[in-house]
Enzyme design. Structure first.
Site, mmCIF file in Angstrom:
data_model
loop_
_atom_site.group_PDB
_atom_site.id
_atom_site.type_symbol
_atom_site.label_atom_id
_atom_site.label_comp_id
_atom_site.label_asym_id
_atom_site.label_seq_id
_atom_site.Cartn_x
_atom_site.Cartn_y
_atom_site.Cartn_z
ATOM 1 C CG HIS A 1 -4.882 40.820 -12.441
ATOM 2 N ND1 HIS A 1 -6.353 40.381 -12.071
ATOM 3 C CD2 HIS A 1 -4.401 41.197 -11.168
ATOM 4 C CE1 HIS A 1 -6.283 40.399 -10.652
ATOM 5 N NE2 HIS A 1 -5.375 40.718 -10.097
ATOM 6 C CG ASP B 1 -3.633 33.894 -5.557
ATOM 7 O OD1 ASP B 1 -3.915 33.146 -6.402
ATOM 8 O OD2 ASP B 1 -4.334 35.123 -5.704
ATOM 9 C CB CYS C 1 -6.602 35.245 -2.816
ATOM 10 S SG CYS C 1 -6.676 36.512 -4.066
ATOM 11 C CG HIS D 1 -1.470 42.700 -8.311
ATOM 12 N ND1 HIS D 1 -2.558 43.616 -8.457
ATOM 13 C CD2 HIS D 1 -2.118 41.671 -8.171
ATOM 14 C CE1 HIS D 1 -3.648 43.207 -7.919
ATOM 15 N NE2 HIS D 1 -3.581 41.997 -8.007
ATOM 16 C CE LYS E 1 -6.951 33.465 -7.302
ATOM 17 N NZ LYS E 1 -6.699 35.060 -7.008
HETATM 18 C C1 VGL Z 1 -4.984 39.162 -3.914
HETATM 19 C C2 VGL Z 1 -5.059 41.586 -3.637
HETATM 20 C C3 VGL Z 1 -5.276 41.493 -5.183
HETATM 21 C C4 VGL Z 1 -4.486 37.865 -3.196
HETATM 22 C C5 VGL Z 1 -5.174 39.070 -5.234
HETATM 23 O O1 VGL Z 1 -4.102 37.141 -3.866
HETATM 24 O O2 VGL Z 1 -4.804 37.894 -1.948
HETATM 25 N N1 VGL Z 1 -4.953 40.260 -3.164
HETATM 26 N N2 VGL Z 1 -5.331 40.350 -5.877
HETATM 27 ZN ZN ZN Z 2 -5.107 40.404 -7.945
#
Ligand code: VGL
Ligand code: ZN
Length: 245
Positions: A89, A49, A192, A122, A147
């Site tokens: 998302h 991410d 994540c 987000h 994901k």
């Molecule tokens: C993440 C919160 C919500 C991450 C993703 O990448 O750690 N954290 N979505």
């Molecule tokens: Zn997320």
């Protein structure tokens, strides 16, 4: 990290006694083993991410999230196999506070998959916020796994969604390709990255988290808890300086 180093050193030192006298070649091999970890053809770097949403200026910024990028690029050059992940998302996602009237980001709710932290909107599919960071330079990455695309199920982990059983396909991919050790970097350590590392262990892989190439969100002690959980699951905590890259 220190604990692992010491243990590894003792193991290698003991082994060196056994090979003493076996000749220069064996000694050299052990000298290398006693030093740094050299990524092999069965190792994979999982870059979690590293997207605009998670760096300062994004919708769910992780403090210093962008500071890891030059290091991530350098580490990636030392790995033959790299997999990237992308939080992805749909609008109105079940992890967004805005989906629930009266709820604010960082509050929690109960979903069928368990307790869900509510986040600001987000990484919405197709938006610039969801794109991989422009400074990421890993052109040899072999797979991008997305994901969190099911509307009412979150997926912090690169391996299984938040119910702990819906697979993303990454276990099958790594197994089929004979990749056995997963090294993790990226954002965020306590969500994540942490969940992916735990699930890597659950699926039977060796997992190393390269701590200085991650940053955490740290809501309510989540970073310390994530490390306790990871170490308890046999995840190894290392620094980039432990790698020969
Ligand atoms: C993440 C919160 C919500 C991450 C993703 O990448 O750690 N954290 N979505
Ligand atoms: Zn997320």
């Amino acid at each position: 990290m220190k604990t692992y180093d010491r243990r590894e050193f003792v193991r290698i030192a003991a082994a060196s006694v056994v090979v003493a006298g076996m000749g220069a070649r064996a000694t050299a091999a052990f000298a290398q083993a006693a030093g740094k970890i050299k990524p092999s053809a069965t190792d994979v770097l999982l870059v979690v991410d590293v997207q605009n949403c998670f760096v300062p200026g994004g919708t769910l910024p992780v403090k210093e999230g962008d500071a890891i990028i030059p290091l991530v690029n350098r580490i990636a050059r030392g790995f033959q196999h790299v997999v990237l992940t992308q939080d992805w998302h749909p609008p109105g996602h079940g992890s967004f506070a805005s989906t629930y009237p009266g709820k604010r980001p960082f509050e929690t709710i109960s979903l069928s998959s368990g307790t869900q932290v509510l986040w600001p909107d987000h990484c919405v599919q197709g938006t610039p916020d969801a794109e991989l960071h422009k400074d990421l330079r890993i052109t040899h990455a072999e797979l991008i796994i997305r994901k969190g695309y099911r509307k009412f199920m979150d997926s912090y982990s690169a391996f299984y969604e938040a119910d702990g059983k819906t697979p993303t396909g990454l276990v099958g991919y790594l197994r089929e390709r004979g990749l056995t050790q997963v090294f993790l970097v990226g954002l965020a350590t306590d969500y994540c990255v942490g969940w992916s590392a735990m699930d890597a262990r659950k699926a039977g892989f060796t997992a190393f988290v390269i701590e200085d190439a991650t940053r955490g969100i740290d809501t309510d002690g989540s970073l310390a808890k994530a490390w306790t959980d990871m170490l308890g699951a046999g995840v190894r905590r290392i620094q980039s300086s432990d790698l020969d890259v």
